[in-house]
Motif scaffolding. Structure first.
Motif, PDB file in Angstrom:
ATOM      1  N   ILE A   1       0.837  -1.204   0.000  1.00  0.00           N
ATOM      2  CA  ILE A   1       0.000   0.000   0.000  1.00  0.00           C
ATOM      3  C   ILE A   1       0.869   1.249   0.000  1.00  0.00           C
ATOM      4  O   ILE A   1       0.683   2.172  -0.816  1.00  0.00           O
ATOM      5  N   LEU A   2       1.820   1.292   0.905  1.00  0.00           N
ATOM      6  CA  LEU A   2       2.666   2.482   1.034  1.00  0.00           C
ATOM      7  C   LEU A   2       3.540   2.682  -0.199  1.00  0.00           C
ATOM      8  O   LEU A   2       3.721   3.815  -0.672  1.00  0.00           O
ATOM      9  N   ASN A   3       4.076   1.605  -0.739  1.00  0.00           N
ATOM     10  CA  ASN A   3       4.900   1.721  -1.949  1.00  0.00           C
ATOM     11  C   ASN A   3       4.077   2.238  -3.126  1.00  0.00           C
ATOM     12  O   ASN A   3       4.541   3.083  -3.908  1.00  0.00           O
ATOM     13  N   ALA A   4       2.867   1.724  -3.273  1.00  0.00           N
ATOM     14  CA  ALA A   4       2.025   2.133  -4.402  1.00  0.00           C
ATOM     15  C   ALA A   4       1.728   3.626  -4.343  1.00  0.00           C
ATOM     16  O   ALA A   4       1.846   4.342  -5.357  1.00  0.00           O
ATOM     17  N   TRP A   5       1.345   4.119  -3.171  1.00  0.00           N
ATOM     18  CA  TRP A   5       1.063   5.557  -3.057  1.00  0.00           C
ATOM     19  C   TRP A   5       2.332   6.394  -3.187  1.00  0.00           C
ATOM     20  O   TRP A   5       2.319   7.470  -3.813  1.00  0.00           O
ATOM     21  N   SER A   6       3.433   5.920  -2.626  1.00  0.00           N
ATOM     22  CA  SER A   6       4.691   6.681  -2.702  1.00  0.00           C
ATOM     23  C   SER A   6       5.163   6.850  -4.140  1.00  0.00           C
ATOM     24  O   SER A   6       5.742   7.874  -4.503  1.00  0.00           O
ATOM     25  N   ARG A   7       4.903   5.851  -4.961  1.00  0.00           N
ATOM     26  CA  ARG A   7       5.370   5.864  -6.344  1.00  0.00           C
ATOM     27  C   ARG A   7       4.351   6.445  -7.314  1.00  0.00           C
ATOM     28  O   ARG A   7       4.678   6.691  -8.484  1.00  0.00           O
ATOM     29  N   THR A   8       3.113   6.701  -6.834  1.00  0.00           N
ATOM     30  CA  THR A   8       2.036   7.127  -7.727  1.00  0.00           C
ATOM     31  C   THR A   8       1.530   8.536  -7.450  1.00  0.00           C
ATOM     32  O   THR A   8       1.257   9.296  -8.376  1.00  0.00           O
TER      33      THR A   8
END
Length: 415
Positions: free
Chosen positions: A141-148
């Motif tokens: 979840i955190l990676n997806a938002w951080s990269r998007t």
């Protein structure tokens, strides 16, 4: 950056928690608030930031882990509340998107606050029970938002989104720090690029409005985001910016503006009128959670904002708790300027709307004042136990008010 307030009165020669801990050490020093001493370290960000060091430190996490494993209450009841929440399931699928809008046309911000709640809750489950599936879910979840995520926008409410979801996202990241599946660098970069500029813009410009136009919560959530980003990125200047604003900021989130009126010895207790008390109780109790989060994060970095200015925040929390327990409190007419021309408005009585509303903010305050400091926090304690065990996002409705705080204080703060 200096963190010295022009309002320097503190009961009993109160000094910084870090100064006390450095000179005396251990629990004795933490309980020694009110002792007369001098501390040359007061007013500086920590030389080395403590990690984990936002809403939860290593001791909090270990205590929850040990107590839950032993089946002890109230920790077990708090744990059961967490594991029953749909957001805490490792099957949660994120809805990361490039642009988040709060206020105006095309609002989609529930995608963000639901995913943050899921990341935080899965991270807690991993920390307390060691379940790798929950860790991977939180990291994804955190990676997806951080990269998007590239933009937080909308009408003035974009500043609420930047503040609330800024400090919450950073807290989920702090729990995941060190897990190999979590991209800390991407999270740090996104927080500095997307959230911090809006936080800073609001605290320095207040959307070009009269300085008193925005309620305390607007300042507080942005202050908390700045502090959390400072801790997440080991940035002393950002951390200090938040602490300085708490002590002497121009807006309603600084401590003397957030608690404008004090009342001594009201039925044996000192009380402080909260800035939003004449508005309604939903937002007033929200303020307990926002200032509480700021104070808890500072505490875990060695700064005792909880006790700053004669424990002014405790007096406010006692006041808010007492009123929401359906007891009478004193009220001084509150007058402030609105809009861009500072047109005056006044409130003459406490706002009774949403009186007694349940929000998961009281455990953090009770277990600090009543258990860490061993103070008589009668009304705070009554509120704490009346709503225990605390849940979190998803347990208090689907609208944003149920996600303004991360919750689960019974699990993480009971002592």
């Amino acid at each position: 950056m200096s963190r010295t307030s022009p309002h320097t009165h503190q009961e009993g020669g109160q000094v910084s928690r870090r100064g006390l801990l450095k000179t005396a050490g251990g629990l004795t020093a933490a309980l020694a608030v009110g002792a007369t001493a001098t501390a040359t370290t007061a007013g500086a960000a920590p030389a080395t930031f403590t990690h984990p060091g936002m809403l939860h430190n290593a001791g909090d996490i270990n205590r929850a882990k040990v107590r839950v494993a032993a089946g002890d209450d109230p920790w077990l009841s708090g744990w059961n509340r967490l594991t029953a929440n749909s957001h805490s399931q490792s099957t949660w699928t994120n809805r990361a998107t490039a642009t988040i809008i709060r206020g105006g046309t095309g609002e989609n911000y529930p995608q963000l606050y639901n995913d943050i709640a899921a990341a935080y809750q899965n991270a807690l489950r991993w920390k307390v029970a060691g379940t790798e599936a929950n860790a991977l879910c939180a990291a994804n979840i955190l990676n997806a938002w951080s990269r998007t995520l590239t933009t937080v926008t909308g009408n003035a409410d974009r500043f609420l989104a930047a503040g609330l979801y800024g400090w919450q996202f950073a807290n989920a990241c702090e729990l995941m720090r060190g897990h190999p599946a979590f991209d800390l660098a991407a999270a740090q970069d996104m927080m500095v690029r997307v959230f911090y500029p809006l936080n800073n813009q609001f605290l320095t410009g207040h959307n070009d409005a009269c300085i008193t136009n925005y309620w305390a919560n607007w300042d507080l959530c942005n202050m908390a985001s700045v502090m959390a980003i400072g801790i997440l990125t080991d940035n002393a200047a950002k951390y200090d910016q938040a602490v300085t604003y708490f002590k002497s900021g121009a807006g309603n989130g600084s401590i003397q503006h957030a608690v404008p009126f004090l009342y001594g010895n009201v039925e044996g207790y000192d009380l402080g009128q909260w800035q939003e008390s004449g508005r309604d109780q939903g937002h007033t109790v929200m303020g307990m959670g926002q200032m509480g989060a700021l104070c808890e994060m500072a505490w875990n970095q060695g700064d005792d904002l909880y006790s700053y200015d004669g424990r002014r925040f405790m007096k406010a929390a006692q006041y808010v708790a007492k009123y929401n327990l359906n007891m009478d409190v004193p009220f001084t007419t509150y007058t402030w300027g609105t809009g861009q021309n500072c047109a005056q408005q006044s409130q003459t009585v406490p706002g009774s709307a949403s009186r007694g509303q349940v929000r998961p903010v009281w455990a953090m305050l009770h277990y600090h004042y009543g258990r860490r400091l061993l103070l008589d926090d009668k009304y705070i304690a009554q509120m704490c136990f009346s709503v225990a065990p605390e849940g979190g996002g998803g347990d208090y409705g689907t609208t944003s008010g149920g996600f303004d705080q991360l919750g689960f204080g019974t699990l993480m703060y009971a002592k």
